[in-house]
Design a protein around this motif. Structure first.
Motif, PDB file in Angstrom:
ATOM      1  N   VAL A 190      18.717  16.740  37.912  1.00  0.00           N
ATOM      2  CA  VAL A 190      18.149  15.861  38.931  1.00  0.00           C
ATOM      3  C   VAL A 190      17.691  14.570  38.278  1.00  0.00           C
ATOM      4  N   VAL A 191      17.963  13.458  38.937  1.00  0.00           N
ATOM      5  CA  VAL A 191      17.378  12.180  38.549  1.00  0.00           C
ATOM      6  C   VAL A 191      16.315  11.874  39.602  1.00  0.00           C
ATOM      7  N   GLY A 192      15.068  12.108  39.248  1.00  0.00           N
ATOM      8  CA  GLY A 192      13.984  11.946  40.210  1.00  0.00           C
ATOM      9  C   GLY A 192      12.658  12.108  39.494  1.00  0.00           C
ATOM     10  N   ARG A 193      11.691  12.670  40.172  1.00  0.00           N
ATOM     11  CA  ARG A 193      10.380  12.903  39.570  1.00  0.00           C
ATOM     12  C   ARG A 193       9.845  14.240  40.059  1.00  0.00           C
ATOM     13  N   VAL A 194       8.997  14.871  39.259  1.00  0.00           N
ATOM     14  CA  VAL A 194       8.380  16.131  39.647  1.00  0.00           C
ATOM     15  C   VAL A 194       7.154  15.805  40.497  1.00  0.00           C
ATOM     16  N   PRO A 195       7.103  16.254  41.757  1.00  0.00           N
ATOM     17  CA  PRO A 195       5.953  15.938  42.615  1.00  0.00           C
ATOM     18  C   PRO A 195       4.644  16.445  42.025  1.00  0.00           C
ATOM     19  N   ASN A 196       3.556  15.734  42.334  1.00  0.00           N
ATOM     20  CA  ASN A 196       2.238  16.129  41.858  1.00  0.00           C
ATOM     21  C   ASN A 196       1.910  17.554  42.311  1.00  0.00           C
ATOM     22  N   GLY A 197       1.405  18.359  41.373  1.00  0.00           N
ATOM     23  CA  GLY A 197       1.018  19.720  41.700  1.00  0.00           C
ATOM     24  C   GLY A 197       2.158  20.703  41.789  1.00  0.00           C
ATOM     25  N   TRP A 198       3.373  20.253  41.520  1.00  0.00           N
ATOM     26  CA  TRP A 198       4.537  21.139  41.628  1.00  0.00           C
ATOM     27  C   TRP A 198       4.570  22.115  40.453  1.00  0.00           C
ATOM     28  N   PRO A 199       4.852  23.413  40.669  1.00  0.00           N
ATOM     29  CA  PRO A 199       4.977  24.359  39.550  1.00  0.00           C
ATOM     30  C   PRO A 199       6.199  24.010  38.708  1.00  0.00           C
ATOM     31  N   ALA A 200       5.953  23.522  37.499  1.00  0.00           N
ATOM     32  CA  ALA A 200       7.056  22.958  36.716  1.00  0.00           C
ATOM     33  C   ALA A 200       7.144  23.545  35.311  1.00  0.00           C
ATOM     34  N   GLU A 201       6.679  24.779  35.143  1.00  0.00           N
ATOM     35  CA  GLU A 201       6.710  25.391  33.819  1.00  0.00           C
ATOM     36  C   GLU A 201       8.130  25.555  33.291  1.00  0.00           C
ATOM     37  N   ASP A 202       9.086  25.663  34.191  1.00  0.00           N
ATOM     38  CA  ASP A 202      10.472  25.886  33.787  1.00  0.00           C
ATOM     39  C   ASP A 202      11.293  24.594  33.795  1.00  0.00           C
TER      40      ASP A 202
END
Length: 312
Positions: free
Chosen positions: A155-167
């Motif tokens: 993905v070319v984008g951004r991780v939303p605030n508060g998103w579970p992103a451990e992986d």
């Protein structure tokens, strides 16, 4: 007690994962066993084996059937990824056998689609004509979810605030300034001096749905201006719908500045001289940390990095 990874690797079978997916889809052990060609006693035994192996209860039995527990939902999620990866493996093998480089499923937010992705894809197709690229343009929350569900490769984008992103891993590519736009015939489009947000609240707005980062900036701008968000709004993440609505009525929308300038040069849109207090976080490459990129995906990743470094 949850067993060690080595124990799971040694004892877990694809048949176990196939069964748990079938049970989840049908909500019945009998129907699940029929689908995968097992007798019901064999399916019951296999499910017990899996629960004993993992040391947790995966399904709750009741009169209407069976439902997954929180442990069952976790196993189901990973089972879906495993079978999706097997499907991708077959596609890659077929592509290599036929002389193709492979296939890549790419997701991107709106801003890089205008310049970065266009330049990248043109260069890629010149160097690798048989590389099959599927592009999905959407908001970051939709794309990141699709990436985690193995529906996209990058993905070319951004991780939303508060998103579970451990992986997930994130690599910054560029900034994305925003602009307010209207149709050229809009009453506000003739203004050359700065326009206050309060002056714009009386018009209908086209805004992205929550929890997209762009929507957060819009909400933040209205809060800082101490102006209530317009009551007359339409929520959509579709650029085509946004452009159609802007052409048809005196509405206001927010677009990445690169996209806004492109349509302004075409005479389709006008950029409103108004300033946003908030700024979007930089967008970048988002990948799954627990998945190694295929050769085809790595080719696309390298090409995106090279294009971003040249500054387009």
């Amino acid at each position: 007690m949850i067993p060690l990874t080595a124990s799971i690797r040694t004892r877990l079978r694809l048949r176990h994962l196939q069964l748990i997916l079938a049970v989840w889809e049908h909500g019945s052990l009998r129907r699940a066993s029929d689908e995968i060609g097992m007798t019901q006693p064999a399916a019951t035994k296999a499910l017990h084996e899996l629960e004993d192996l993992l040391g947790v209860t995966l399904f709750e039995r009741h009169a209407r059937g069976i439902d997954p527990t929180v442990f069952g939902e976790a196993v189901i999620r990973y089972a879906r990824v495993v079978f999706a990866d097997l499907g991708t493996l077959r596609e890659e093998l077929v592509a290599i056998e036929s002389g193709n480089v492979g296939a890549v499923r790419l997701g991107a937010v709106m801003a890089p689609s205008q310049d970065l992705l266009t330049s990248t894809i043109v260069a890629l197709k010149q160097a690798h004509p048989k590389l099959h690229i599927t592009v999905q343009i959407d908001t970051s929350d939709v794309l990141v979810h699709a990436l985690q569900e193995d529906q996209l490769d990058l993905v070319v984008g951004r991780v939303p605030n508060g998103w579970p992103a451990e992986d997930l891993t994130f690599e910054t590519l560029a900034e994305e300034p925003l602009s307010l736009v209207t149709r050229p015939q809009h009453p506000i489009s003739e203004r050359t001096s700065p326009v206050r947000i309060g002056e714009l609240a009386e018009y209908p707005w086209i805004i992205q749905p929550h929890p997209s980062p762009m929507r957060e900036i819009i909400d933040q701008t209205f809060r800082h201006s101490r102006v209530a968000l317009p009551e007359n709004t339409i929520e959509t993440s579709s650029i085509l719908t946004t452009l159609s609505l802007l052409r048809a009525a005196d509405m206001i929308a927010v677009l990445p500045t690169s996209v806004a300038r492109y349509y302004q040069e075409q005479g389709t849109l006008a950029v409103v001289p108004a300033r946003f207090r908030g700024r979007l976080a930089p967008y970048g490459l988002i990948l799954r940390s627990n998945r190694r990129a295929t050769p085809a995906t790595q080719i696309v990743i390298d090409a995106i990095r090279a294009t971003a470094q040249t500054g387009l």
